[in-house]
Design a protein around this motif. Structure first.
Motif, short mmCIF file in Angstrom:
data_model
loop_
_atom_site.label_atom_id
_atom_site.label_comp_id
_atom_site.label_asym_id
_atom_site.label_seq_id
_atom_site.Cartn_x
_atom_site.Cartn_y
_atom_site.Cartn_z
N THR A 160 -0.70 6.61 -12.93
CA THR A 160 -0.50 6.44 -14.38
C THR A 160 0.84 6.98 -14.85
OG1 THR A 160 -2.89 6.75 -14.63
CG2 THR A 160 -1.56 6.85 -16.63
N VAL A 161 1.50 6.19 -15.70
CA VAL A 161 2.72 6.62 -16.38
C VAL A 161 2.63 6.15 -17.83
CG1 VAL A 161 5.23 6.43 -16.52
CG2 VAL A 161 4.13 6.51 -14.29
N ASP A 162 2.73 7.09 -18.76
CA ASP A 162 2.69 6.77 -20.20
C ASP A 162 1.46 5.94 -20.57
OD1 ASP A 162 5.11 8.12 -20.56
OD2 ASP A 162 6.30 6.31 -20.19
N GLY A 163 0.32 6.30 -19.97
CA GLY A 163 -0.92 5.64 -20.33
C GLY A 163 -1.15 4.28 -19.70
N LYS A 164 -0.23 3.82 -18.87
CA LYS A 164 -0.38 2.52 -18.20
C LYS A 164 -0.68 2.74 -16.72
CE LYS A 164 2.74 0.01 -21.30
NZ LYS A 164 3.98 -0.81 -21.39
N TYR A 165 -1.50 1.85 -16.16
CA TYR A 165 -1.90 1.96 -14.76
C TYR A 165 -1.06 1.00 -13.91
CZ TYR A 165 -5.85 4.28 -16.94
OH TYR A 165 -6.62 5.12 -17.69
N TYR A 166 -0.29 1.58 -13.00
CA TYR A 166 0.59 0.78 -12.16
C TYR A 166 0.05 0.60 -10.74
CZ TYR A 166 4.00 1.01 -15.90
OH TYR A 166 4.62 0.86 -17.12
N GLY A 167 -1.07 1.22 -10.45
CA GLY A 167 -1.65 1.11 -9.13
C GLY A 167 -3.15 0.91 -9.20
N LEU A 168 -3.69 0.24 -8.21
CA LEU A 168 -5.13 0.02 -8.10
C LEU A 168 -5.67 0.95 -7.01
CD1 LEU A 168 -7.75 -1.53 -8.63
CD2 LEU A 168 -6.92 -3.31 -7.06
N PRO A 169 -6.50 1.93 -7.38
CA PRO A 169 -7.04 2.86 -6.38
C PRO A 169 -7.74 2.13 -5.24
CG PRO A 169 -7.55 3.63 -8.58
CD PRO A 169 -7.00 2.23 -8.73
N PHE A 170 -7.50 2.59 -4.03
CA PHE A 170 -8.16 1.98 -2.87
C PHE A 170 -9.12 2.99 -2.25
CE2 PHE A 170 -7.63 0.97 1.86
CZ PHE A 170 -8.76 0.19 1.89
N ASP A 171 -8.74 3.58 -1.13
CA ASP A 171 -9.67 4.47 -0.43
C ASP A 171 -9.63 5.87 -1.02
OD1 ASP A 171 -7.03 4.81 0.62
OD2 ASP A 171 -7.87 5.92 2.30
N LEU A 184 0.86 -1.19 0.00
CA LEU A 184 0.00 0.00 0.00
C LEU A 184 0.89 1.24 0.00
CD1 LEU A 184 -3.06 0.87 0.31
CD2 LEU A 184 -2.54 1.19 2.74
N ILE A 185 0.65 2.17 -0.92
CA ILE A 185 1.46 3.38 -1.02
C ILE A 185 0.53 4.59 -1.08
CG2 ILE A 185 3.19 4.66 -2.34
CD1 ILE A 185 4.27 2.02 -3.37
N GLU A 186 0.86 5.61 -0.30
CA GLU A 186 0.07 6.84 -0.26
C GLU A 186 0.14 7.56 -1.61
OE1 GLU A 186 -0.32 10.49 2.95
OE2 GLU A 186 1.66 9.96 2.21
N ASP A 187 -0.94 8.20 -1.99
CA ASP A 187 -1.02 8.87 -3.29
C ASP A 187 0.07 9.92 -3.49
OD1 ASP A 187 -3.20 7.33 -3.88
OD2 ASP A 187 -4.69 8.90 -3.60
N TYR A 188 0.42 10.66 -2.44
CA TYR A 188 1.43 11.70 -2.59
C TYR A 188 2.82 11.15 -2.89
CZ TYR A 188 -2.06 14.70 -0.28
OH TYR A 188 -3.21 15.39 0.05
N ARG A 189 3.05 9.88 -2.56
CA ARG A 189 4.39 9.30 -2.69
C ARG A 189 4.60 8.49 -3.97
NH1 ARG A 189 6.99 9.67 2.26
NH2 ARG A 189 5.66 9.82 4.11
N ILE A 190 3.52 8.01 -4.58
CA ILE A 190 3.69 6.98 -5.60
C ILE A 190 4.44 7.45 -6.83
CG2 ILE A 190 1.40 7.40 -6.59
CD1 ILE A 190 3.49 4.10 -6.42
N GLN A 191 4.23 8.68 -7.28
CA GLN A 191 4.94 9.12 -8.48
C GLN A 191 6.45 9.10 -8.27
OE1 GLN A 191 4.13 10.18 -11.75
NE2 GLN A 191 2.20 9.16 -11.37
N GLU A 196 -8.39 16.68 -10.86
CA GLU A 196 -7.18 15.89 -11.05
C GLU A 196 -5.97 16.80 -10.88
OE1 GLU A 196 -6.96 13.45 -14.58
OE2 GLU A 196 -9.14 13.45 -14.74
N VAL A 197 -5.00 16.33 -10.10
CA VAL A 197 -3.77 17.10 -9.88
C VAL A 197 -2.59 16.15 -9.98
CG1 VAL A 197 -2.41 18.30 -8.12
CG2 VAL A 197 -4.80 18.91 -8.44
N ASN A 198 -1.53 16.60 -10.64
CA ASN A 198 -0.30 15.83 -10.70
C ASN A 198 0.55 16.19 -9.49
OD1 ASN A 198 2.08 14.54 -11.26
ND2 ASN A 198 2.30 15.31 -13.34
N TYR A 199 0.60 15.28 -8.50
CA TYR A 199 1.37 15.56 -7.28
C TYR A 199 2.88 15.53 -7.54
CZ TYR A 199 -3.08 14.34 -4.99
OH TYR A 199 -4.40 14.26 -4.60
N GLY A 200 3.28 14.97 -8.67
CA GLY A 200 4.70 14.83 -8.94
C GLY A 200 5.34 13.87 -7.94
#
Length: 428
Positions: free
Chosen positions: A132-143, A94-101, A382-386
């Motif tokens: 998302t990176v280059d149109g591919k989904y690397y994570g499954l949204p949870f909460d 499990l990874i927090e949204d702010y950290r995953i990029q 939608e925001v890109n947290y970077g």
């Protein structure tokens, strides 16, 4: 004759060698097909409990859930991934949204592509963007981190406010409410840790803004209207003594559960904390988050939230993806149970049609809480947290206190822009 015998001997030796190699290959293949799927997550009452319930929806999967502090997960992932090895990694983390990029950009070949199980039409758009990176989904949204303005109905009524008075308000109106509540009831409007910029993040995202531009890289601190607005709101709350100042998470929990504060503008996941005060049942309500005066924004935002990720190359990778596909990626019955038993506001769009989302909450005075959160989640920008949110906030931490102390906002943010750019250039 000697030549013939030599050829036969060589042939026999090669057969034995091949047989030996074949045995080693089988052994390795068996080692790489473990019976259990390992999961790393934090928070026993929320994330861990959710994963344990999910196990019931795939009886064939053997899942071991490891309860680990989020900071420890971050440290271990960084250490192991930077070594280039997969030894010691879990199948799912499990990874927090702010950290995953940060992980996806720093370790681009370490996470499995989940595009086969993540169907974009099934999830809230703002939650997909971070995975998302280059149109591919690397994570499954949870909460969902969708925000709400949790408020004490009784305190607000004492100050002369009704439920409709909190609908679609601005933050400046919120300040006026805070002043009246403090004057008429003696209660601070909320708790606030001066070193935590969570409220400013909420304000920025509601205006489709962040510390960086849409590319997630270009630092946009000094000319960021939404950032200035958020810092000004926090500074005003502190300078006028409208908040209960706390120094950590536990201080905020205490302020809510002891009945000290009148509101808590925060993520939906905080509901379980508020409901920890059983004696306050029926006294709480939830309104949409305020928007920004004079800046294009909506009465919806996000704070926190996380997703499930599969580590690439770890034995059991396919089993892990299959398990997530049968559970968090598609199962509405699971979403219904997670709402009822854990308080999870799902980012799955169709979850709004489950029974839990139609039920009235006794704790929140009969409000259909999940239905409201689901409606607001659809409006979150939608925001890109970077990948540098926390690195930036490590520098930004002093900004709020400097503004509170009377320094000019533009001077402070111009200096911090330079500091952040220097730090990121050095670290990146």
């Amino acid at each position: 004759m000697k030549k013939c015998f030599g050829k036969i001997l060589a042939l026999l030796l090669s057969v034995f060698v091949l047989a030996g190699c074949s045995g080693d290959s089988t052994e390795k293949k068996e080692e790489k097909s473990p019976d259990k799927i390992t999961v790393w997550a934090w928070d026993e009452t929320f994330n861990i409990k959710s994963m344990n319930i999910a196990k019931e929806f795939d009886k064939d999967a053997k899942v071991e859930v490891v309860n680990m502090n989020q900071d420890d997960i971050v440290q271990k992932l960084n250490t192991i991934l930077s070594s280039g090895s997969t030894d010691g990694l879990p199948n799912i983390v499990l990874i927090e949204d702010y950290r995953i990029q940060g992980y996806l950009k720093s370790y681009p070949d370490s996470f499995a592509d989940l595009s086969k199980i993540v169907k974009p039409e099934k999830f809230a758009p703002y939650k997909l963007a971070v995975n998302t990176v280059d149109g591919k989904y690397y994570g499954l949204p949870f909460d969902s981190g969708v925000t709400g303005l949790f408020y004490r109905r009784d305190y607000l009524e004492q100050a002369g406010y009704k439920e409709q008075d909190l609908q679609n308000i601005t933050w400046n109106q919120f300040l006026d409410i805070a002043r009246n509540v403090k004057e008429k009831t003696g209660h601070p409007i909320m708790s606030l840790d001066p070193s935590d910029l969570g409220l400013t993040r909420v304000i920025m995202q509601s205006a489709s803004s962040w510390y960086t531009a849409k590319d997630g890289k270009t630092v946009t601190i000094k000319d960021n209207k939404a950032l200035k607005y958020g810092l000004n709101i926090e500074a005003t709350l502190l300078k006028e003594g409208l908040v209960e100042q706390v120094s950590d998470w536990n201080g905020g929990v205490k302020a809510v559960q002891t009945g000290t504060t009148a509101t808590s503008p925060t993520g939906s996941w905080y509901s379980s904390t508020i409901q920890g005060a059983k004696d306050q049942s029926g006294k709480w309500g939830i309104a949409p988050i305020p928007n920004l005066d004079g800046i294009k924004s909506v009465n919806a935002s996000s704070l926190g939230g996380a997703g499930w990720y599969v580590l690439k190359g770890v034995p059991g990778e396919k089993k892990a993806i299959d398990f997530l596909g049968k559970t968090f990626a598609s199962n509405l019955d699971l979403m219904d149970r997670l709402a009822k038993e854990v308080g999870v506001v799902s980012t799955m769009v169709e979850a709004k049609n489950t029974s839990a989302y139609q039920e009235e909450s006794e704790f929140y005075g009969g409000q259909k809480v999940f239905a409201d959160f689901s409606k607001w989640a659809a409006d979150v920008p939608e925001v890109n947290y970077g990948k540098d949110t926390y690195a930036i906030e490590a520098v930004m931490g002093e900004a709020l206190q400097r503004v509170v102390n009377g320094e000019k906002m533009d001077t402070v943010l111009n200096e911090i822009q330079d500091q952040v750019e220097q730090q990121l250039n050095t670290s990146n």
